[in-house]
Design a protein around this motif. Sequence first.
Motif, short mmCIF file in Angstrom:
data_model
loop_
_atom_site.label_atom_id
_atom_site.label_comp_id
_atom_site.label_asym_id
_atom_site.label_seq_id
_atom_site.Cartn_x
_atom_site.Cartn_y
_atom_site.Cartn_z
N PHE A 57 1.10 -1.27 -0.06
CA PHE A 57 -0.04 0.00 -0.21
C PHE A 57 0.84 1.43 -0.01
N ASP A 58 0.86 2.15 -0.80
CA ASP A 58 1.67 3.12 -1.00
C ASP A 58 0.95 4.31 -1.74
N LYS A 59 0.48 5.38 -0.95
CA LYS A 59 -0.18 6.60 -1.39
C LYS A 59 0.93 7.50 -1.68
N TYR A 60 2.07 7.58 -1.36
CA TYR A 60 3.07 8.50 -1.33
C TYR A 60 3.85 8.50 -2.75
N PHE A 61 4.06 7.24 -3.31
CA PHE A 61 4.51 7.25 -4.65
C PHE A 61 3.91 6.73 -5.87
N THR A 62 2.41 6.94 -5.70
CA THR A 62 1.50 6.76 -6.61
C THR A 62 0.34 7.98 -6.58
N LEU A 63 -0.29 7.94 -7.74
CA LEU A 63 -1.52 8.71 -7.88
C LEU A 63 -2.63 8.36 -7.20
N PHE A 64 -3.13 9.25 -6.27
CA PHE A 64 -4.05 8.77 -5.26
C PHE A 64 -5.24 9.75 -5.22
N GLU A 65 -6.44 9.28 -4.66
CA GLU A 65 -7.59 10.25 -4.09
C GLU A 65 -7.14 10.69 -2.91
N PRO A 66 -6.99 12.06 -2.80
CA PRO A 66 -6.77 12.79 -1.58
C PRO A 66 -7.87 12.56 -0.33
N ASN A 67 -8.87 12.25 -0.78
CA ASN A 67 -10.11 12.16 0.17
C ASN A 67 -10.53 10.64 0.33
N ALA A 68 -9.65 9.70 -0.28
CA ALA A 68 -10.00 8.36 0.08
C ALA A 68 -9.74 7.53 1.34
N ASP A 69 -10.30 6.81 1.93
CA ASP A 69 -9.91 6.28 3.18
C ASP A 69 -9.25 4.99 2.97
N ASP A 73 -1.37 4.21 4.46
CA ASP A 73 -0.53 5.29 3.81
C ASP A 73 0.63 4.73 3.15
N TYR A 74 1.24 3.67 3.75
CA TYR A 74 2.27 3.09 3.09
C TYR A 74 2.56 1.73 4.35
N HIS A 75 2.63 0.52 3.25
CA HIS A 75 3.00 -0.78 4.19
C HIS A 75 2.94 -1.82 3.31
N TRP A 76 3.75 -2.70 3.74
CA TRP A 76 3.96 -4.02 2.95
C TRP A 76 3.13 -5.16 3.67
N THR A 77 2.32 -5.73 3.26
CA THR A 77 1.87 -7.04 4.01
C THR A 77 1.91 -8.23 3.39
N PRO A 78 1.91 -9.44 4.01
CA PRO A 78 1.69 -10.66 3.04
C PRO A 78 0.25 -10.60 2.61
#
Length: 128
Positions: A57-69, A73-78
């Motif tokens: 999950f990475d909203k910092y290095f992608t184009l994202f919707e600023p109002n999305a929930d 914000d940034y996290h790697w998960t299995p």
Amino acid sequence: MYANRGGTFYGMSVKGVRSGLENEAIARGYSASSSSFNNFFSYKTEIDNNRPLTVKFDKYFTLFEPNADYAYDYHWTPGLGYIYASTGTMLRVQTLAPNSTIRDINYNVNSAIISMVSFSINNLIVLL
């Protein structure tokens, strides 16, 4: 792997995770391959075939919707599984935090900031 293969204080790229996983396998005498995608059908296929998968999950290095929930914000998960729910298609992931938990994340809500990496160990390399 994170410390040995290029992880930094601000995270690790998809390319870095792919090469890190492959290099860790090679260091242990195996041949390996990986792929990256953002597609629920591909995620489902990997899970159904019991292959390891990670979700970024990475909203910092992608184009994202600023109002999305977004879930993160940034996290790697299995990636552990999936569920078809009345609220949408859900990715079942593990948080890997100190109090690690399993969460169901709505794919449709988070898809704009998701990258997925699958990994396959192909065979043992025999050195003579």
